[in-house]
Scaffold this active site. Structure first.
Site, PDB file in Angstrom:
ATOM      1  N   LYS A   1     -10.705  -4.864  -4.147  1.00 12.20           N
ATOM      2  CA  LYS A   1     -11.843  -3.976  -4.397  1.00 12.20           C
ATOM      3  C   LYS A   1     -11.402  -2.570  -4.765  1.00 12.20           C
ATOM      4  CE  LYS A   1     -13.214  -4.317   0.333  1.00 12.20           C
ATOM      5  NZ  LYS A   1     -12.050  -4.081   1.218  1.00 12.20           N
TER       6      LYS A   1
ATOM      7  N   LYS B   1      -3.625 -10.451  -6.423  1.00  5.51           N
ATOM      8  CA  LYS B   1      -4.898 -10.671  -5.739  1.00  5.51           C
ATOM      9  C   LYS B   1      -5.999  -9.760  -6.306  1.00  5.51           C
ATOM     10  CE  LYS B   1      -5.817  -8.497  -1.937  1.00  5.51           C
ATOM     11  NZ  LYS B   1      -6.098  -7.921  -0.616  1.00  5.51           N
TER      12      LYS B   1
ATOM     13  N   LYS C   1       0.828  -1.215   0.000  1.00  5.42           N
ATOM     14  CA  LYS C   1       0.000   0.000   0.000  1.00  5.42           C
ATOM     15  C   LYS C   1       0.858   1.259   0.000  1.00  5.42           C
ATOM     16  CE  LYS C   1      -4.452  -1.647   1.551  1.00  5.42           C
ATOM     17  NZ  LYS C   1      -5.593  -1.496   2.454  1.00  5.42           N
TER      18      LYS C   1
HETATM   19  P1  TYM Z   1     -10.541  -6.496   3.269  1.00  4.37           P
HETATM   20  O1  TYM Z   1     -11.588  -5.454   3.427  1.00  4.37           O
HETATM   21  O2  TYM Z   1      -9.432  -6.229   2.317  1.00  4.37           O
HETATM   22  O3  TYM Z   1     -11.199  -7.848   2.805  1.00  4.37           O
HETATM   23  C1  TYM Z   1     -12.290  -8.410   3.504  1.00  4.37           C
HETATM   24  C2  TYM Z   1     -12.166  -9.916   3.520  1.00  4.37           C
HETATM   25  O4  TYM Z   1     -12.115 -10.424   2.192  1.00  4.37           O
HETATM   26  C3  TYM Z   1     -10.952 -11.241   2.031  1.00  4.37           C
HETATM   27  N1  TYM Z   1     -10.444 -11.050   0.669  1.00  4.37           N
HETATM   28  C4  TYM Z   1     -10.220 -12.035  -0.198  1.00  4.37           C
HETATM   29  N2  TYM Z   1     -10.379 -13.365  -0.114  1.00  4.37           N
HETATM   30  C5  TYM Z   1     -10.074 -14.103  -1.209  1.00  4.37           C
HETATM   31  N3  TYM Z   1      -9.606 -13.570  -2.366  1.00  4.37           N
HETATM   32  C6  TYM Z   1      -9.421 -12.237  -2.486  1.00  4.37           C
HETATM   33  N4  TYM Z   1      -8.992 -11.719  -3.615  1.00  4.37           N
HETATM   34  C7  TYM Z   1      -9.737 -11.402  -1.369  1.00  4.37           C
HETATM   35  N5  TYM Z   1      -9.690 -10.065  -1.166  1.00  4.37           N
HETATM   36  C8  TYM Z   1     -10.106  -9.871   0.099  1.00  4.37           C
HETATM   37  C9  TYM Z   1      -9.966 -10.728   3.061  1.00  4.37           C
HETATM   38  O5  TYM Z   1      -9.006 -11.707   3.374  1.00  4.37           O
HETATM   39  C10 TYM Z   1     -10.879 -10.393   4.215  1.00  4.37           C
HETATM   40  O6  TYM Z   1     -11.173 -11.549   4.965  1.00  4.37           O
HETATM   41  N6  TYM Z   1      -7.647  -6.061   7.294  1.00  4.37           N
HETATM   42  C11 TYM Z   1      -8.911  -6.575   6.804  1.00  4.37           C
HETATM   43  C12 TYM Z   1     -10.130  -6.020   7.530  1.00  4.37           C
HETATM   44  C13 TYM Z   1     -10.110  -6.190   9.010  1.00  4.37           C
HETATM   45  C14 TYM Z   1     -10.305  -7.396   9.718  1.00  4.37           C
HETATM   46  C15 TYM Z   1     -10.263  -7.048  11.089  1.00  4.37           C
HETATM   47  C16 TYM Z   1     -10.515  -8.714   9.324  1.00  4.37           C
HETATM   48  C17 TYM Z   1      -9.941  -5.205   9.921  1.00  4.37           C
HETATM   49  N7  TYM Z   1     -10.042  -5.712  11.176  1.00  4.37           N
HETATM   50  C18 TYM Z   1     -10.387  -8.014  12.093  1.00  4.37           C
HETATM   51  C19 TYM Z   1     -10.664  -9.683  10.327  1.00  4.37           C
HETATM   52  C20 TYM Z   1     -10.604  -9.311  11.675  1.00  4.37           C
HETATM   53  C21 TYM Z   1      -9.026  -6.205   5.343  1.00  4.37           C
HETATM   54  O7  TYM Z   1      -8.432  -5.287   4.866  1.00  4.37           O
HETATM   55  O8  TYM Z   1      -9.975  -6.910   4.681  1.00  4.37           O
END
Ligand code: TYM
Length: 335
Positions: free
Chosen positions: A201, A198, A115
């Protein structure tokens, strides 16, 4: 532990319109825990501002993400659905855990490195300490299990390290959480434009992502354009990243294994396969989209969910917070 139930926590950033990566890697799996566990599913808006957001869009996406939680089958009566910034304990514990998280370990985080490259003009302190806030989200509720996609593995490891370090200094305070990552290839859905990357979004190339809310024609068109290779065989051979990704997506929606998919498309061309993946994906998303449409037009209902979720989460967070405050030597908060 909440009463007699173990705790599940997960979160999604409202930093873009959610993709089928978010759906297959995380969201789709959340409802499976609702009976057995006390489940907290959070829209992590505080994390989202580590990258500059348009305020109106952030607000709209926060509502949309909550609506998608429900549209994807999370019953608000059986799960605590809430917005991170509505519960002040997250930021409060986040600060405390910053003081138990090392510069060196944060420097090793691949998400920070990625990032920072992407947002070279805004490498802010929040982006750097992001994993400590994420640890706070999880540890605040004494979470045992965190269902996430494969890309969050490193963040879960640091959350475990922070919990263990804190427990080592002050005695048992936090449950050390485990990641729950799908064993299927759906744990890491790749970009349709660059299949070694990956699916994200926040990708600016719209052809790279399929969004949960994309209409049928768009979904099919995006799969038709998906980058593959110059061969013609549908199989999971090394080097065929694009085809393997499409097989992973098709497998996740149909429950079919790679072997079954190879057999089904034996002798068939990429065009036919891509169309089948697109149609299957669009069919699977249709009911989620219909439910989302119904929910997102009812802002009052979504706000009532936000209020209910925030009250429950806030109430539950106080137990850990007061324990932490006491252990580190803060004086009692005047009532
Ligand atoms: P975020 O918002 O990027 O993504 C949300 C969830 O989707 C999963 N994910 C994917 N899984 C498979 N293939 C992909 N291409 C893909 N892109 C995203 C992510 O692994 C995630 O589970 N840091 C986290 C948000 C967060 C969080 C937490 C998660 C903040 N606090 C506490 C769990 C517990 C994040 O940026 O997710």
């Amino acid at each position: 532990m909440y009463k007699d139930k173990k705790v599940v926590f997960s979160g999604i950033q409202p930093s873009g319109s959610l993709t089928i990566g978010n759906y297959l890697g995380a969201l789709k799996n959340f409802s499976a825990f609702s009976e057995e566990y006390r489940c907290y599913y959070c829209v992590v808006d505080e994390h989202a501002i580590t990258v500059r957001q348009n305020p109106a869009e952030l607000r709209r996406r926060t509502y949309d993400t909550l609506a998608l939680y429900v549209a994807c089958g999370l019953d608000p009566e059986k799960n605590v659905l809430f917005v991170q910034s509505h519960v002040s304990g997250h930021a409060e514990l986040g600060w405390i855990l910053d003081c138990y998280t090392m510069f060196g370990e944060l420097s090793r985080m691949t998400q920070f490195k990625d990032k920072s490259k992407k947002n070279a003009d805004n490498i802010n302190a929040g982006l750097f300490t992001y994993p400590a806030l994420m640890a706070a989200d999880i540890l605040l509720y004494q979470t045992e299990l965190v269902p996430v996609g494969d890309d969050q593995k490193q963040h879960l490891e640091i959350a475990r390290d922070i919990a263990t370090r804190f427990n080592g200094i002050y005695g048992d305070t936090f449950i050390v959480p485990d990641a729950f990552i799908n064993k299927t290839p759906a744990a890491r859905i790749m970009s349709l434009a660059e299949p070694t990357k990956k699916m994200s979004k926040s990708d600016e190339n719209e052809n790279a992502t399929v969004r949960i809310l994309d209409d049928r024609d768009t979904v099919i068109r995006k799969f038709k354009r998906a980058v593959t290779d110059s061969e013609s065989e549908i199989c999971a051979r090394e080097g065929k990243d694009g085809i393997i990704n499409l097989m992973s997506i098709y497998g996740a929606f149909t429950g079919k294994s790679f072997e079954e998919i190879e057999r089904e498309f034996d002798g068939k061309g990429y065009g036919e396969f891509k169309l089948a993946v697109g149609e299957t994906c669009a069919d699977a998303l249709a009911p989620v989209q219909a439910e989302f449409k119904r929910l997102s037009s009812d802002k009052a209902y979504l706000e009532s969910l936000m209020a209910k979720g925030a009250a429950e989460a806030h109430h539950d967070s106080l137990r850990t917070l007061s324990k932490v405050r006491r252990k580190i030597g803060f004086t009692e908060r005047p009532r």
